[in-house]
Design an enzyme around this catalytic site. Structure first.
Site, PDB file in Angstrom:
ATOM      1  N   LYS A 139     -78.474  18.166  13.185  1.00 41.92           N
ATOM      2  CA  LYS A 139     -78.758  17.299  14.332  1.00 41.92           C
ATOM      3  C   LYS A 139     -77.591  16.371  14.633  1.00 41.92           C
ATOM      4  O   LYS A 139     -77.149  16.263  15.779  1.00 41.92           O
ATOM      5  CB  LYS A 139     -80.016  16.462  14.043  1.00 41.92           C
ATOM      6  CG  LYS A 139     -80.227  15.309  14.990  1.00 41.92           C
ATOM      7  CD  LYS A 139     -81.368  14.432  14.511  1.00 41.92           C
ATOM      8  CE  LYS A 139     -81.375  13.061  15.136  1.00 41.92           C
ATOM      9  NZ  LYS A 139     -80.273  12.181  14.762  1.00 41.92           N
ATOM     10  N   ASN A 140     -77.092  15.685  13.600  1.00 41.47           N
ATOM     11  CA  ASN A 140     -76.068  14.670  13.875  1.00 41.47           C
ATOM     12  C   ASN A 140     -74.718  15.275  14.252  1.00 41.47           C
ATOM     13  O   ASN A 140     -73.867  14.581  14.802  1.00 41.47           O
ATOM     14  CB  ASN A 140     -75.930  13.706  12.690  1.00 41.47           C
ATOM     15  CG  ASN A 140     -77.112  12.751  12.617  1.00 41.47           C
ATOM     16  OD1 ASN A 140     -77.915  12.669  13.557  1.00 41.47           O
ATOM     17  ND2 ASN A 140     -77.255  12.035  11.513  1.00 41.47           N
TER      18      ASN A 140
ATOM     19  N   ARG B 248     -80.258   7.932  20.430  1.00 43.24           N
ATOM     20  CA  ARG B 248     -79.132   7.072  20.073  1.00 43.24           C
ATOM     21  C   ARG B 248     -77.797   7.679  20.530  1.00 43.24           C
ATOM     22  O   ARG B 248     -76.926   7.000  21.071  1.00 43.24           O
ATOM     23  CB  ARG B 248     -79.141   6.927  18.547  1.00 43.24           C
ATOM     24  CG  ARG B 248     -78.161   5.931  18.039  1.00 43.24           C
ATOM     25  CD  ARG B 248     -78.677   4.550  18.260  1.00 43.24           C
ATOM     26  NE  ARG B 248     -77.639   3.563  18.132  1.00 43.24           N
ATOM     27  CZ  ARG B 248     -77.695   2.369  18.679  1.00 43.24           C
ATOM     28  NH1 ARG B 248     -78.740   2.013  19.389  1.00 43.24           N
ATOM     29  NH2 ARG B 248     -76.729   1.513  18.530  1.00 43.24           N
TER      30      ARG B 248
ATOM     31  N   ILE C 125     -72.673  -2.022  18.871  1.00 40.95           N
ATOM     32  CA  ILE C 125     -71.667  -0.984  19.148  1.00 40.95           C
ATOM     33  C   ILE C 125     -70.294  -1.625  19.373  1.00 40.95           C
ATOM     34  O   ILE C 125     -69.445  -1.071  20.065  1.00 40.95           O
ATOM     35  CB  ILE C 125     -72.072  -0.097  20.342  1.00 40.95           C
ATOM     36  CG1 ILE C 125     -72.255  -0.931  21.614  1.00 40.95           C
ATOM     37  CG2 ILE C 125     -73.330   0.691  20.054  1.00 40.95           C
ATOM     38  CD1 ILE C 125     -72.232  -0.059  22.859  1.00 40.95           C
ATOM     39  N   ASP C 126     -70.108  -2.812  18.772  1.00 44.93           N
ATOM     40  CA  ASP C 126     -68.837  -3.520  18.963  1.00 44.93           C
ATOM     41  C   ASP C 126     -67.623  -2.697  18.515  1.00 44.93           C
ATOM     42  O   ASP C 126     -66.555  -2.759  19.121  1.00 44.93           O
ATOM     43  CB  ASP C 126     -68.876  -4.868  18.208  1.00 44.93           C
ATOM     44  CG  ASP C 126     -69.223  -4.680  16.737  1.00 44.93           C
ATOM     45  OD1 ASP C 126     -70.324  -4.174  16.448  1.00 44.93           O
ATOM     46  OD2 ASP C 126     -68.396  -5.009  15.869  1.00 44.93           O
TER      47      ASP C 126
ATOM     48  N   ASP D 294     -80.120   8.252   5.484  1.00 52.25           N
ATOM     49  CA  ASP D 294     -81.135   9.068   6.158  1.00 52.25           C
ATOM     50  C   ASP D 294     -82.033   9.825   5.179  1.00 52.25           C
ATOM     51  O   ASP D 294     -82.975  10.497   5.596  1.00 52.25           O
ATOM     52  CB  ASP D 294     -80.468  10.052   7.140  1.00 52.25           C
ATOM     53  CG  ASP D 294     -79.891   9.334   8.358  1.00 52.25           C
ATOM     54  OD1 ASP D 294     -80.148   8.122   8.512  1.00 52.25           O
ATOM     55  OD2 ASP D 294     -79.186   9.981   9.158  1.00 52.25           O
TER      56      ASP D 294
HETATM   57  C1  UD1 Z   1     -75.412   7.553  12.359  1.00 51.19           C
HETATM   58  C2  UD1 Z   1     -76.540   8.538  12.276  1.00 51.19           C
HETATM   59  C3  UD1 Z   1     -77.735   7.888  11.577  1.00 51.19           C
HETATM   60  C4  UD1 Z   1     -77.317   7.346  10.211  1.00 51.19           C
HETATM   61  C5  UD1 Z   1     -76.086   6.468  10.320  1.00 51.19           C
HETATM   62  C6  UD1 Z   1     -75.527   6.068   8.969  1.00 51.19           C
HETATM   63  C7  UD1 Z   1     -76.150   9.892  14.222  1.00 51.19           C
HETATM   64  C8  UD1 Z   1     -76.593  10.292  15.591  1.00 51.19           C
HETATM   65  N1  UD1 Z   1     -76.882   8.942  13.610  1.00 51.19           N
HETATM   66  O1  UD1 Z   1     -75.874   6.442  13.125  1.00 51.19           O
HETATM   67  O2  UD1 Z   1     -78.727   8.876  11.424  1.00 51.19           O
HETATM   68  O3  UD1 Z   1     -78.376   6.583   9.661  1.00 51.19           O
HETATM   69  O4  UD1 Z   1     -75.036   7.148  11.044  1.00 51.19           O
HETATM   70  O5  UD1 Z   1     -75.214   7.194   8.234  1.00 51.19           O
HETATM   71  O6  UD1 Z   1     -75.207  10.437  13.685  1.00 51.19           O
HETATM   72  N2  UD1 Z   1     -72.184  -0.994  12.992  1.00 51.19           N
HETATM   73  C9  UD1 Z   1     -71.698  -2.160  13.557  1.00 51.19           C
HETATM   74  N3  UD1 Z   1     -70.970  -2.067  14.714  1.00 51.19           N
HETATM   75  C10 UD1 Z   1     -70.726  -0.879  15.324  1.00 51.19           C
HETATM   76  C11 UD1 Z   1     -71.234   0.304  14.761  1.00 51.19           C
HETATM   77  C12 UD1 Z   1     -71.964   0.207  13.573  1.00 51.19           C
HETATM   78  O7  UD1 Z   1     -71.909  -3.248  13.029  1.00 51.19           O
HETATM   79  O8  UD1 Z   1     -70.063  -0.872  16.388  1.00 51.19           O
HETATM   80  C13 UD1 Z   1     -72.945  -1.059  11.718  1.00 51.19           C
HETATM   81  C14 UD1 Z   1     -74.406  -0.658  11.896  1.00 51.19           C
HETATM   82  O9  UD1 Z   1     -75.205  -1.750  12.287  1.00 51.19           O
HETATM   83  C15 UD1 Z   1     -74.743  -0.132  10.510  1.00 51.19           C
HETATM   84  C16 UD1 Z   1     -73.427   0.482  10.020  1.00 51.19           C
HETATM   85  O10 UD1 Z   1     -72.411  -0.092  10.839  1.00 51.19           O
HETATM   86  O11 UD1 Z   1     -75.070  -1.203   9.667  1.00 51.19           O
HETATM   87  C17 UD1 Z   1     -73.351   1.985  10.126  1.00 51.19           C
HETATM   88  O12 UD1 Z   1     -73.685   2.398  11.450  1.00 51.19           O
HETATM   89  P1  UD1 Z   1     -73.167   3.783  12.056  1.00 51.19           P
HETATM   90  O13 UD1 Z   1     -72.503   4.604  11.010  1.00 51.19           O
HETATM   91  O14 UD1 Z   1     -72.416   3.487  13.295  1.00 51.19           O
HETATM   92  O15 UD1 Z   1     -74.538   4.498  12.464  1.00 51.19           O
HETATM   93  P2  UD1 Z   1     -74.831   5.397  13.731  1.00 51.19           P
HETATM   94  O16 UD1 Z   1     -73.603   6.145  14.121  1.00 51.19           O
HETATM   95  O17 UD1 Z   1     -75.546   4.603  14.760  1.00 51.19           O
END
Ligand code: UD1
Length: 428
Positions: A22-23, A93, A124-125, A306
């Site tokens: 999926k991811n 997402r 998403i910063d 996950d």
């Molecule tokens: C992806 C996966 C999700 C999984 C996660 C961590 C997909 C579609 N989803 O989510 O299933 O649980 O990776 O393995 O692939 N963060 C920030 N700022 C940002 C981006 C992230 O602070 O701009 C933080 C998030 O709050 C979190 C951590 O970084 O605490 C990891 O997030 P991230 O790896 O970005 O998760 P997703 O890509 O949303």
């Protein structure tokens, strides 16, 4: 509202085939926006998130042809708009990957703030920081839309403040056409990052280092159509491995990359399961006794967040006290109240969950709080004494292909019913 009805205490045995990841697919489908030609994607999982990504591509004007259940062809040369509709973006997402892809291809993108599972704040910063570093202007949020534009994108160095899968993907997508070299430091190393890089390279991109924490993207002038097969889903495989252990079963999980499952395999072995690895399959067998252990979730190659709810179910039935430390998300224990209804003894304090194992779980009406929490409820129900009803299964079906059929094939007593059907019947 549909639900699953599961009659527990059935030992899972047999072989299950794992679908495409999926991811990976939710990153690769938006990436087809970058191609000047037809992309044929194979081993696509038949899940709701794929339907949504294809609907988004369709809404942009791409020509999407479903060849069969697991194959799709996409021609992005017909795209006419760079704005993703609200109703589609909120369904998943990964809709935010269209920002990087549209920005990279057309120099502009407008995408609503995405939906998806709630694990606390999901900023998403780091994505926006990456776009800005490449020379894009990110506009202030208006009507819930994130908009970015650039006359031209120029490669740059981007250091991620935390390891982020989403930011790594989005910056790679935006950088493939950028002039010069983009270096992503502290990049995510997940298997789906490597799969995306392989896909982009098969279209003619020049990406090196995927799978390490430094990824270098050398911009190219043109990307072409390609044929590509998605890697197997690490988390779907881990979920069936956990289900086998929870039911004291003996299951061969087929079409997997065992290397991607190492952290899960290690924890299941620590709990007492026997695991045999082959080239593309893993056999998991377990007795009725599980040992406690501690788990800390981390970015790859650490134990995946996950899989945290699924492993919590096993620890709930293990002898002794176990501790889970959630190292990725601030709020990923919303399923704990549901598991407590089934007799689990779990105390949560911030990122820690302390689990005191109990001899048995018992059936109760529960809800799927999100995708993986829902999978955990299914595992708990299959191990529990009695008949469990699980509501809000739409979350589960976002990410698991043919869950009911695959589990029934292993001997589970599970049935999917619509709200108007009689509730408490045995599933098979
Ligand atoms: C992806 C996966 C999700 C999984 C996660 C961590 C997909 C579609 N989803 O989510 O299933 O649980 O990776 O393995 O692939 N963060 C920030 N700022 C940002 C981006 C992230 O602070 O701009 C933080 C998030 O709050 C979190 C951590 O970084 O605490 C990891 O997030 P991230 O790896 O970005 O998760 P997703 O890509 O949303």
């Amino acid at each position: 509202m549909d639900k699953y009805i599961i009659c527990g205490e059935r030992r899972l045995t047999g072989t299950v085939d794992i679908s495409g990841a999926k991811n990976a697919v939710v990153a690769i489908l938006p990436a087809t926006v970058l191609a000047n030609g037809v992309c044929r994607i194979e081993n696509i999982p038949n899940i709701a998130d794929v339907d949504t990504a294809l609907e988004i591509l369709n809404s942009l004007g791409a020509t999407v042809s479903r060849i069969d259940k697991h194959t799709v062809e996409i021609d992005s040369r017909t795209i006419v708009t760079q704005t993703v509709p609200h109703d589609l973006a909120k369904k998943m997402r990964a809709s935010y990957y269209f920002i990087g892809a549209l920005l990279g291809r057309f120099g502009k993108a407008s995408v609503p703030m995405p939906g998806g599972c709630y694990f606390g704040v999901r900023p998403i910063d780091q994505h926006l920081k990456g776009f800005t570093a490449l020379g894009a202007q990110v506009l202030p949020m208006k009507n819930g839309m994130i908009s970015a534009c650039a006359d031209s994108l120029v490669g740059n160095s981007v250091y991620l403040d935390m390891v982020s899968v989403g930011a790594t993907v989005n910056i790679m997508l935006a950088a493939v056409y950028a002039e010069g070299i983009t270096v992503i430091e502290n990049a995510a190393k997940e298997p789906h990052i490597v799969d995306l890089a392989n896909f982009l390279n098969s279209m003619g991109a020049d990406i090196r280092g995927a799978g390490t924490d430094v990824i270098k993207v050398r911009g190219v002038n043109r990307l072409y159509g390609t044929t590509y097969s998605i890697i197997p889903d690490q988390i779907e495989a881990g979920t069936y491995m956990a289900a086998a252990v929870a039911t004291g079963g003996d299951v061969t999980v087929r079409n997997v990359i065992p290397k991607h499952l190492e952290s899960i395999t290690a924890k299941l072995q620590e709990m007492g399961a026997e695991i045999e690895e082959f080239d593309e399959e893993i056999r998991v067998s377990a007795g009725n006794f599980l040992r406690h252990c501690n788990v800390k979730t981390m970015p790859h190659p650490g134990f995946p967040t996950d899989m945290q709810p699924q492993i919590a179910v096993l620890l709930s039935m293990a002898e002794g006290t176990s501790i889970i430390n959630e190292g990725v998300w601030e709020n990923r224990y919303r399923y704990v109240d549901e598991l407590r209804r089934m007799g689990a003894e779990i105390q949560v304090d911030g990122k820690l969950a302390v689990i005191q194992g109990v001899p048995h779980l018992t059936a109760a009406p529960v809800k799927a709080m999100d995708l993986r929490a829902g999978a955990a409820m299914v595992i708990a129900a299959m191990a529990a004494h009695g008949v469990t009803e699980i509501e809000d299964i739409q979350y589960i079906e976002r990410g698991y292909e043919d869950l009911v059929e695959k589990l029934r094939g292993l001997g589970a007593d599970i049935r999917r019913v619509s709200e108007d059907e009689p509730a408490l019947q045995t599933a098979q």
